[in-house]
Design an enzyme around this catalytic site. Structure first.
Site, mmCIF file in Angstrom:
data_model
loop_
_atom_site.group_PDB
_atom_site.id
_atom_site.type_symbol
_atom_site.label_atom_id
_atom_site.label_comp_id
_atom_site.label_asym_id
_atom_site.label_seq_id
_atom_site.Cartn_x
_atom_site.Cartn_y
_atom_site.Cartn_z
ATOM 1 N N ASP A 376 60.114 46.138 37.470
ATOM 2 C CA ASP A 376 60.991 46.670 38.515
ATOM 3 C C ASP A 376 62.451 46.567 38.080
ATOM 4 O OD1 ASP A 376 61.774 47.765 40.874
ATOM 5 O OD2 ASP A 376 61.399 45.978 42.092
ATOM 6 N N ARG A 380 69.636 47.746 41.258
ATOM 7 C CA ARG A 380 69.602 46.960 42.508
ATOM 8 C C ARG A 380 69.113 45.540 42.239
ATOM 9 N NH1 ARG A 380 65.656 50.636 42.643
ATOM 10 N NH2 ARG A 380 63.628 49.771 42.134
ATOM 11 N N ASN A 381 68.417 45.338 41.124
ATOM 12 C CA ASN A 381 67.889 44.016 40.791
ATOM 13 C C ASN A 381 68.735 43.278 39.762
ATOM 14 O OD1 ASN A 381 65.770 43.999 42.570
ATOM 15 N ND2 ASN A 381 64.440 45.155 41.183
ATOM 16 N N ASP A 394 66.817 39.651 39.889
ATOM 17 C CA ASP A 394 65.763 39.723 40.884
ATOM 18 C C ASP A 394 64.491 40.168 40.218
ATOM 19 O OD1 ASP A 394 64.198 40.323 43.214
ATOM 20 O OD2 ASP A 394 66.097 40.162 44.286
#
Ligand code: AMP
Length: 522
Positions: A376, A380-381, A394
């Protein structure tokens, strides 16, 4: 669960390969859902993890004053150091819990371990035999890869000895617990007590018949168990909310007594909103995983606080939050995006973008070296700290806030299809090569100031596009060398894609060729 997994599909048969499993995963439920236009079917199984065992040597001590402890190996005093040391991991009012921990023991550490405790009113001692490894020239080699740590543990609450042996023969595992009771020989002095030892050996389970030879020939082999640090709740003072992820709210907090140099430091605290048994299991697995991942471009994980609900994970605080928001805030549409802000913030330069990209690639080189498949990777992570420091922050927890980035399939599965290569979309195959594809998409995000990949298409159209072999267009601000790199990440055949180390080297060279001016962040 956040385990490295791989799915291999051939014809109608798919095989799910899980790696880095530990005994904690025993009895975990693995479900597989298949769906087509006429419906959906689910099948599941419980993991039966056969595993080796650890040895624990415990003792009780109602002595006062606190006794001196000394370990002996075959009657020779053990000199403690980096590789063999007494660890006390819990002290309550009346008991000490701890262990003799041996890092990477060899056959030289086999033998009779004796723990002797003394105070001015008397002494006591107990012993246990430990066999970690056969002599290398004893024939059959153990096929053990990696780094091992073993412990002989002690606790100090009672006055008997328990010897347990767990063994597995052919089908599953056989647990034998032999309890030997030693009479309590406490001699109470007027002002104090002599120490009475409680010795306790235990072997949770082990799954390899090979490992048991003879009666007391123990092979204790288990992969390095990460030692998750526990932080006391009273040391955490919440300041304000930073955001919300799939697991729960994230807060800025002050954490006391975490660093030896500073009384308190700012941390990001992630809370676990749902405390179901499964969520707790995931939480602990995540904590172990994060404890093991340590790199300058992976966000630092300080530990957990599990004294009461909600369960908490404590991370280093990254001042500028997630990279996607940061890119949008420093792009041409920044005023459009910001609430109430009228002054236009400084736009990111190309060299700053390269600097960001290079740091993420460096974190990914590290994850690949740990055989960790992220699955992933997206801006955003990633998190941004001071001086444009970027870290992968993340491991799949931000699915609530960025829910439009995910495509829901079946019941609960959310897939980041816009970041996924064809083989992951079609066969759910996730590998280091699929992470490389996602890194290409991350580069595209960086050079578009945080646009959503394929923003003009619906999820179904995106699936159509990617599986048919279409790739994202070159962003306006993107140099040709960088777009070529993206294309190298988006080769249809996974083995044709650029290798993560090559990508990092290329980005590093490009970043060095155009130095970064960091004054953008003020
Ligand atoms: P997450 O649960 O990781 O998705 O976090 C939700 C939001 O909290 C992120 O989008 C960030 O804005 C913020 N956040 C998470 N971790 C940190 C951190 N270590 N430092 C600063 N902000 C964070």
């Amino acid at each position: 669960m956040c385990l490295p997994t791989q799915i291999e599909t051939s014809g109608q048969i798919s095989v799910l390969r899980l790696s880095n499993l530990s005994s904690l995963d025993h009895n975990s439920k693995i479900s597989c859902t298949a769906e087509n236009i006429v419906g959906e079917k689910e099948s599941s199984l419980l993991l039966d993890i056969l595993c080796t065992f650890s040895i624990a040597l415990s003792y009780t001590f109602p002595g006062n004053p606190e006794p001196q402890l000394q370990w002996f190996l075959d009657d020779k005093a053990v000199t403690e150091g980096l590789f063999i040391m007494t660890m006390i991991h819990d002290i309550t009012e009346r008991e000490y819990h701890g262990c003799l921990q041996l890092d990477s023991p060899t056959h030289l550490n086999n033998g009779r371990y004796k723990l002797s405790a003394k105070n001015k009113f008397g002494s006591d001692e107990r012993e246990v035999k430990a066999h970690f490894m056969r002599k290398p020239w004893d024939g059959e080699e153990l096929n053990v890869v990696g780094f091992f740590r073993k412990s002989i543990c002690f606790v100090m609450p009672q006055v008997y000895v328990v010897v347990g042996i767990a063994a597995v023969a052919f089908t599953g595992f056989l647990l034998m617990l032999v309890i030997l009771k030693f009479g309590g020989n406490s001699k109470f002095g007027i002002k104090g007590k002599t120490p009475d030892l409680f010795l306790h050996w235990w072997f949770p389970s082990f799954g390899d018949g090979r490992l048991l030879k003879g009666t007391l020939l123990f092979l204790s082999v288990f992969p390095l168990l990460p030692v998750v640090q526990h932080i006391k709740r009273h040391n955490i003072v919440l300041k304000r909310e930073l955001g919300e992820g799939a697991f729960g709210k994230v807060f800025l907090a002050e954490c006391y007594n975490l660093s030896p140099d500073q009384e308190k430091i700012l941390v990001a605290v992630k809370t676990l909103k749902e405390a179901s048994e499964n969520a707790r299991k995931d939480f602990h697995r995540e904590a172990e995983l994060l404890t093991n991942l340590q790199h300058e471009h992976i966000v630092t994980f300080y530990g957990v606080c599990v004294e009461s609900d909600p369960l908490i994970m404590v991370f280093e605080y990254m001042k500028h939050g997630d990279l996607n928001k940061f890119l949008r805030a420093h792009g041409p549409d920044a005023v459009l995006m910001s609430e109430g802000q009228t002054t236009r913030p400084v736009e990111l330069t190309q060299s700053q973008m390269l600097h960001i990209a290079q740091q993420i690639a460096s974190g990914m080189v590290y994850l690949a070296s740990q055989h960790f498949v992220h699955r992933d990777l997206a801006t955003r992570n990633c998190l941004v700290g001071e001086n444009l420091l970027v870290k992968i922050g993340d491991f799949g927890m931000s699915r609530d806030v960025y829910s439009t980035d995910y495509y829901r399939v079946g019941g609960h599965t959310m897939l980041p299809i816009r970041w996924m290569p064809p083989e992951s979309i079609m066969y759910r195959k996730f590998t280091t090569e699929s992470d490389v594809w996602s890194l290409g998409v991350v580069l595209w995000e960086i050079f578009t100031y945080g646009k959503q990949p394929w923003y003009q298409l619906s999820n179904n159209e995106v699936i159509e596009c990617i599986t048919q072999g279409r790739v994202l267009q070159r962003p306006r601000t993107c140099p040709k060398e960088v777009y070529d790199l993206m294309l190298g990440c988006w080769q249809r055949e996974p083995h044709m894609r650029l290798n993560i180390k090559e990508i990092h080297a290329l980005l590093l060279n490009l970043a060095k060729a155009s130095p970064v001016y960091l004054d953008i962040l003020g």
